[in-house]
Design an enzyme around this catalytic site. Structure first.
Site, short mmCIF file in Angstrom:
data_model
loop_
_atom_site.label_atom_id
_atom_site.label_comp_id
_atom_site.label_asym_id
_atom_site.label_seq_id
_atom_site.Cartn_x
_atom_site.Cartn_y
_atom_site.Cartn_z
N HIS A 128 -42.51 -45.95 15.74
CA HIS A 128 -41.87 -46.04 14.42
C HIS A 128 -40.51 -45.37 14.51
CE1 HIS A 128 -45.82 -46.45 11.88
NE2 HIS A 128 -45.82 -47.22 12.95
N GLU A 149 -39.09 -43.14 12.73
CA GLU A 149 -39.15 -41.69 12.58
C GLU A 149 -39.60 -41.00 13.86
OE1 GLU A 149 -41.00 -43.34 8.66
OE2 GLU A 149 -40.73 -44.00 10.73
#
Length: 154
Positions: free
Chosen positions: A54, A56
């Protein structure tokens, strides 16, 4: 600390780049306390065949490597979509000071929805959270991406 400057424009650019790669259009930018960009990226789960890739997670990994530390005190994370529970746990573990996110994610979010990781008793750290930053363009990008995936082929 420097005056506030949003880096959501960079996160949106990363989300657009992710969409162009066929990834779910989520982008993230991690900056230090002075506002210097440490890392920026978009989702790469398909490209890397990695469910943890992801946006992040990628920027947290890159920023930690850049500063040679497992923690990022004073750091600020800008992400176009509410982080999932996995990403929220990584944000807490990295001790990120502030989280700015765009669109809410009622289905898979882990901050204001679902697991609500930062308000859980086991959370060792909770960043300051600011939601709705550039929420409209972030949500529009996601809607366009998924609408194109659902459209019947000609």
């Amino acid at each position: 600390m420097s005056p506030f400057r949003s880096h959501m424009d960079l996160a949106l650019a990363e989300a657009e780049a992710a969409a162009a790669r066929g990834e779910v259009p989520v982008g993230a930018v991690l900056v230090d306390a002075r506002g210097t960009v440490l890392a920026r990226d978009g989702n790469r789960t398909r490209e890397r065949s990695d469910p943890t890739a992801h946006a992040e997670m990628l920027v947290i990994r890159a920023a930690c490597a850049a500063v040679a530390s497992k923690r990022l005190p004073g750091a600020q994370l800008y992400v176009t979509l509410e982080p999932c529970a996995m990403c929220a746990a990584a944000i807490a573990a990295a001790r990120i000071a502030r989280l700015y996110y765009g669109a809410p994610d009622p289905k898979s979010g882990g901050v204001a929805h679902g697991a609500r990781v930062f308000s859980h008793p086991q959370a060792h750290h909770a960043p300051e959270v600011f939601d709705g930053i550039s929420a409209d363009p972030a949500a529009a990008l996601l809607r366009r991406f998924f609408a194109a995936r659902r459209a019947p082929e000609a």
